[in-house]
Motif scaffolding. Structure first.
Motif, PDB file in Angstrom:
ATOM      1  N   ARG A 275       0.848  -1.194   0.000  1.00 34.96           N
ATOM      2  CA  ARG A 275       0.000   0.000   0.000  1.00 34.96           C
ATOM      3  C   ARG A 275       0.880   1.239   0.000  1.00 34.96           C
TER       4      ARG A 275
ATOM      5  N   THR B  54     -13.199   2.956  -8.157  1.00 29.51           N
ATOM      6  CA  THR B  54     -11.980   2.156  -8.098  1.00 29.51           C
ATOM      7  C   THR B  54     -11.419   2.010  -9.511  1.00 29.51           C
TER       8      THR B  54
ATOM      9  N   ASN C 295     -12.263   9.407  -4.558  1.00 28.00           N
ATOM     10  CA  ASN C 295     -13.470   9.771  -3.825  1.00 28.00           C
ATOM     11  C   ASN C 295     -14.502  10.372  -4.783  1.00 28.00           C
TER      12      ASN C 295
ATOM     13  N   THR D 176      -6.446  11.964   4.549  1.00 25.11           N
ATOM     14  CA  THR D 176      -6.750  11.969   3.117  1.00 25.11           C
ATOM     15  C   THR D 176      -6.495  13.314   2.446  1.00 25.11           C
TER      16      THR D 176
ATOM     17  N   GLY E 178      -3.214   5.304   2.057  1.00 23.71           N
ATOM     18  CA  GLY E 178      -4.607   4.934   2.292  1.00 23.71           C
ATOM     19  C   GLY E 178      -4.905   4.754   3.755  1.00 23.71           C
ATOM     20  N   PHE E 179      -6.170   4.963   4.128  1.00 28.68           N
ATOM     21  CA  PHE E 179      -6.664   4.786   5.493  1.00 28.68           C
ATOM     22  C   PHE E 179      -5.929   5.668   6.499  1.00 28.68           C
TER      23      PHE E 179
ATOM     24  N   TRP F 216      -8.126   4.228  -5.535  1.00 32.03           N
ATOM     25  CA  TRP F 216      -9.475   4.647  -5.160  1.00 32.03           C
ATOM     26  C   TRP F 216      -9.571   6.159  -5.284  1.00 32.03           C
TER      27      TRP F 216
ATOM     28  N   LEU G 104      -7.907   8.352  -2.454  1.00 35.90           N
ATOM     29  CA  LEU G 104      -8.014   7.791  -1.109  1.00 35.90           C
ATOM     30  C   LEU G 104      -6.982   6.710  -0.818  1.00 35.90           C
ATOM     31  N   LEU G 105      -6.594   5.956  -1.840  1.00 36.43           N
ATOM     32  CA  LEU G 105      -5.780   4.766  -1.594  1.00 36.43           C
ATOM     33  C   LEU G 105      -5.117   4.353  -2.905  1.00 36.43           C
TER      34      LEU G 105
ATOM     35  N   TRP H 236     -15.014   7.323   6.610  1.00 37.66           N
ATOM     36  CA  TRP H 236     -14.524   6.169   5.877  1.00 37.66           C
ATOM     37  C   TRP H 236     -14.383   4.979   6.800  1.00 37.66           C
TER      38      TRP H 236
ATOM     39  N   ASP I 150      -2.977   0.822  -4.076  1.00 35.39           N
ATOM     40  CA  ASP I 150      -2.408  -0.493  -3.782  1.00 35.39           C
ATOM     41  C   ASP I 150      -1.628  -1.002  -4.981  1.00 35.39           C
TER      42      ASP I 150
END
Length: 304
Positions: free
Chosen positions: A25, A66, A123, A32, A28-29, A121, A39-40, A273, A42
């Motif tokens: 990763r 996505t 938003n 933001t 992310g999480f 990802w 957002l993320l 989130w 991977d």
């Protein structure tokens, strides 16, 4: 013209997702705001089938988009709207989850066991959180490729770049998503609109992203370009987050450099989130999970 300074140089971190998929990763999480509207990211490049074949069985999404970009192997997918298929090397799938979708993604390696690709990802703004979900699936042959006079090669997945428009359109964040390769030893300047947040994710070779012109500096070190130590280079699995400016400059290393270059207009909206669902308030988030428990998550148009 102003070169974008480098805010941070980040190495992607090993993570387990889905039913036990080993990936890395890049972000992310967390906070933001620096990557808004994204957002993320991977990186699911893997050469060991036992580490990815369990895949990502049926799971919900709401409030996001996505973007899956495959470099090697295939990803088989299906969803609650009855869509199913596979994306292979060079293909892109852009899924707008909107009001809600339940889908699965099952990676399959190529004949040598390689499963390589990325998932980003993005938003959705509050006004489009509950828009009807839909897919855009783009085959490799439909993605424009540009080669500049100095050998710089760009695949334009989304957005407008060097006079070419990517095949993915109608995306809320108006993103630019490029796959850029710069030849060994070349220095290249690329335009990025000032108002956008932008980052690069290096996945082959290495190089240095300039902070300013004359003398050239590099991330984390206030020294001349020629005196830079190797650790300040961006190499495989490095994320480079840029500050504001209207262009960025990269100096490719001895093996050249290949990276994703992604930018988008920040939404500047609150983010609530949890897992696969991203809303604006905790109340909306709780409602989504309540609907999942009660079996009312899918809107009428997304039920098969």
């Amino acid at each position: 013209m102003s070169i974008r300074p480098v805010r941070r140089l980040i190495k992607s971190k090993p993570t387990l997702e889905g039913a036990g998929v080993h990936l890395r990763r890049a972000f992310g999480f967390g906070n933001t705001s620096d990557f808004d509207p994204f957002l993320l990211l991977d990186d699911f490049r893997n050469d060991v089938p036992e580490d990815y074949l369990a895949g990502f069985p049926w799971h919900p999404h709401r409030g996001i988009e996505t973007i899956t970009y495959v470099l090697a192997g295939t990803v088989e997918h299906g969803d609650s709207m009855g869509n199913h298929g596979a994306i292979a090397s060079g293909d892109v799938q852009w899924m707008t989850a909107g009001s809600g979708i339940i889908h699965q993604e099952m990676p399959k390696g190529d004949h040598t066991g390689r499963m390589h690709g990325f998932q980003l990802w993005a938003n959705l703004p509050s006004a489009l959180k509950m828009t009807p979900p839909h897919y855009q699936e783009v085959k490799a042959a439909d993605i424009p490729e540009i080669t500049d006079d100095d050998g710089t090669h760009v695949r334009v997945v989304c957005g407008n770049f060097w006079g070419q428009a990517g095949p993915v359109d109608g995306i809320a964040a108006d993103p630019m998503y490029l796959d850029v390769s710069v030849a060994p030893g070349r220095r290249k300047t690329l335009p990025v609109e000032t108002t956008r947040h932008a980052f690069a994710y290096v996945f082959a070779g290495s190089g240095k992203f300039c902070n300013a012109s004359g003398p050239l500096a590099v991330p984390t070190e206030a020294v001349g370009w020629a005196d830079t130590a190797p650790p300040s280079e961006a190499d495989n699995r490095s994320l480079v987050l840029f500050d504001r400016g209207d262009e960025l400059t990269v100096q490719a290393g001895e093996e050249g450099i290949r990276f994703l270059l992604v930018s988008g207009q920040p939404l500047e909206e609150p983010v609530a989130w949890y897992g696969p669902i991203v809303m604006n308030t905790q109340e909306q988030l709780q409602q989504a999970f309540r609907e999942l428990r009660e079996g009312t998550f899918l809107q009428a148009e997304t039920r098969k």
